[in-house]
Design a protein around this motif. Sequence first.
Motif, PDB file in Angstrom:
ATOM      1  N   THR A   7     -31.867 -39.988 -10.667  1.00 16.09           N
ATOM      2  CA  THR A   7     -32.374 -38.889  -9.787  1.00 16.09           C
ATOM      3  C   THR A   7     -31.335 -37.757 -10.115  1.00 16.09           C
ATOM      4  OG1 THR A   7     -32.856 -40.493  -8.070  1.00 16.09           O
ATOM      5  CG2 THR A   7     -32.267 -38.368  -7.175  1.00 16.09           C
ATOM      6  N   ILE A  28     -35.122 -35.715  -7.355  1.00 16.45           N
ATOM      7  CA  ILE A  28     -36.227 -36.130  -7.917  1.00 16.45           C
ATOM      8  C   ILE A  28     -36.266 -37.345  -8.917  1.00 16.45           C
ATOM      9  CG2 ILE A  28     -37.980 -35.319  -9.510  1.00 16.45           C
ATOM     10  CD1 ILE A  28     -37.366 -32.592  -8.505  1.00 16.45           C
ATOM     11  N   ILE A  83     -37.940 -40.366 -11.154  1.00 14.36           N
ATOM     12  CA  ILE A  83     -39.161 -41.161 -11.827  1.00 14.36           C
ATOM     13  C   ILE A  83     -38.662 -42.564 -11.775  1.00 14.36           C
ATOM     14  CG2 ILE A  83     -40.418 -41.212 -14.016  1.00 14.36           C
ATOM     15  CD1 ILE A  83     -39.689 -38.540 -14.785  1.00 14.36           C
ATOM     16  N   ALA A 111     -36.752 -36.020 -14.697  1.00 13.77           N
ATOM     17  CA  ALA A 111     -37.357 -34.552 -14.136  1.00 13.77           C
ATOM     18  C   ALA A 111     -36.123 -34.256 -13.097  1.00 13.77           C
ATOM     19  CB  ALA A 111     -38.439 -34.801 -13.521  1.00 13.77           C
ATOM     20  N   GLU A 116     -36.794 -30.752 -11.971  1.00 15.86           N
ATOM     21  CA  GLU A 116     -37.612 -29.875 -11.273  1.00 15.86           C
ATOM     22  C   GLU A 116     -39.007 -30.435 -11.022  1.00 15.86           C
ATOM     23  OE1 GLU A 116     -37.812 -26.234 -13.320  1.00 15.86           O
ATOM     24  OE2 GLU A 116     -35.544 -26.156 -13.774  1.00 15.86           O
ATOM     25  N   ASP A 117     -39.451 -29.970  -9.911  1.00 15.82           N
ATOM     26  CA  ASP A 117     -41.062 -30.083  -9.430  1.00 15.82           C
ATOM     27  C   ASP A 117     -41.852 -29.010  -9.094  1.00 15.82           C
ATOM     28  OD1 ASP A 117     -43.151 -31.215  -8.429  1.00 15.82           O
ATOM     29  OD2 ASP A 117     -42.332 -32.656  -7.097  1.00 15.82           O
ATOM     30  N   ARG A 142     -43.469 -33.475 -11.013  1.00 17.73           N
ATOM     31  CA  ARG A 142     -42.242 -33.716 -11.825  1.00 17.73           C
ATOM     32  C   ARG A 142     -42.161 -33.066 -13.204  1.00 17.73           C
ATOM     33  NH1 ARG A 142     -42.121 -39.658  -9.771  1.00 17.73           N
ATOM     34  NH2 ARG A 142     -44.197 -39.206 -10.212  1.00 17.73           N
ATOM     35  N   THR A 143     -41.727 -32.286 -13.888  1.00 16.65           N
ATOM     36  CA  THR A 143     -41.781 -31.723 -15.161  1.00 16.65           C
ATOM     37  C   THR A 143     -41.993 -32.622 -16.108  1.00 16.65           C
ATOM     38  OG1 THR A 143     -39.404 -31.477 -15.116  1.00 16.65           O
ATOM     39  CG2 THR A 143     -40.505 -29.530 -14.351  1.00 16.65           C
ATOM     40  N   ARG A 191     -45.527 -34.735 -15.511  1.00 18.82           N
ATOM     41  CA  ARG A 191     -46.542 -34.109 -14.724  1.00 18.82           C
ATOM     42  C   ARG A 191     -47.691 -33.934 -15.631  1.00 18.82           C
ATOM     43  NH1 ARG A 191     -43.703 -28.105 -14.147  1.00 18.82           N
ATOM     44  NH2 ARG A 191     -43.955 -27.652 -16.523  1.00 18.82           N
TER      45      ARG A 191
END
Length: 536
Positions: free
Chosen positions: A70, A74, A76, A501, A503-504, A508-509, A512
């Motif tokens: 995390t 954020i 995954i 990731a 950043e969003d 989620r970069t 995405r």
Amino acid sequence: MASFSRYTRLLMAGSACVLLASCGGADSVASPGAGAITVINPATPAPTPTPTATPTPTALTAAQFAAQTTVNGITITSQEQLDLVNAGTNNAVSGTNILNGVYPTNATPVAASDPTRLGSFFTPANFIGATSGPNDNNFIGWTCNSTAANFGSGSASCTAVPSIGSPVAGSCPTGTIDDGTNSSSSPTFRYCRLPQIIDTDLSLPKIAGVVYRFRGQTEVGNVATGATATLTIAAGVVLAADSSESTNDLLLVNRGSKINAVGTAAAPIVFTAQQNLASNGVSDATQGLWGGIVLLGRAPTAVCAAGTGPNNAEGTSSTCQNPIEGVTNRFYGGTNQADSSGTMQFVQIRYTGIAISEGNELQGLTLGGVGSGTTLDHIQSHNSADDGVEIFGGTANMKYMVMTGADDDGFDIDNGYRGFIQFMITAQKPLGATADSFSTEIDSNGAEDLLPRTFARYANFTFIQTATAPAAIRLRGGADMAFVNGIVKTPQGVACVNLVAGEDNGGRTTIRAANSALQDVGPPTFNSVYFECQGR
């Protein structure tokens, strides 16, 4: 390979014949002569046991397969990462050991994918991993062997004194400095020292008994005057960092200058430390004796020094440049994606890696803004105290890359690097590299939507992870990746994949959906990758 034999005994007129299935059989069988034939019945054979089926490997849980990290709140999840890999074709996520060292057994556990679909740079290959099997000789001769990886009897030991030859040469080539001989030790040879600034073209021929020595920060090209130069190194040449003084030794090729170091499989060029020139001068654990090789080019970078950026997706900012790690005021970056820093082929780089400060290190091979006009193949970085290879921006493509015994990441890319790599092996130290060291680490330096976006394609790779990192593959920072025809092996307690990731921005970069406005091609893809996670 198992051998299978079938024995049938026929006793005819006192003669015996043994038939072996491996011989392929005969076209005809001679008839027995006249007379009675006595047939001796053997004892009743024991019943053939029912073969035991090979057990199906227990499926890994998502948490065992993928590490969950995390950043900035954020995440995954492990399950999302596993689902993403399973969405590819021909992947095995719960594999068991198919490697014998760096070579796979004859088994082909998953079907290979066609790497040429990734681009014209790639060579067709109908196998997974970096090698086609135990008889693949593409890595033999130009590599050196260690406990991290053994490529076969055709490769010398990394601790062995490189092939220098004899007798002692009478003089040094033009442009080098006679540094005397090492007459106090064996073998005996002459040192020919490189000038610290090479601002005119210099050639280093292979001369029996000569070692080319470099001291301190040796540079090709003169930043102060703007002069550029080409350093040409012949096959079989040995170059050594000077251990007789305390400055950090490294070889740096500045923007606009070139290195043409072209060895052969039988006569690789060896960059090493002076300690490696004496018998028992280094051990299998030796590292960090000098600073390695740094190539700087004029291809784009996403990370720009203060006041010089930002860059754009095409990398056309004429001002964006960035200082390279490990040295002061030496910059990389530009607008020429096809820039050339020369050629390096059939090269070994031994016992490198220096930490100047936290996060500011010299690797085995460092590329900064190196362009696609540069030829880089058949290169081994051995026992770096930091990364085996680290790439900052640029567009260089590579084949037959070997990173053995690195103390940090094997192959590290960031800062908007965009390129292709095929036939790659990373094999960490058997006792483990430092914690949080990955077989490959891929990111964008924490600013996840900087342009150009980090983008790479790996084909035919073998990752042998030993360090207690979260995983063998760390992919973060919104980087765009495709993995094809790979083998990934990790020890117990270490996952195979770690997607992160931080950043969003529209999602989620790192995972995405594709977004052309952000130069984002979508989540990473995995095809024909065999995962041996958790020491299986």
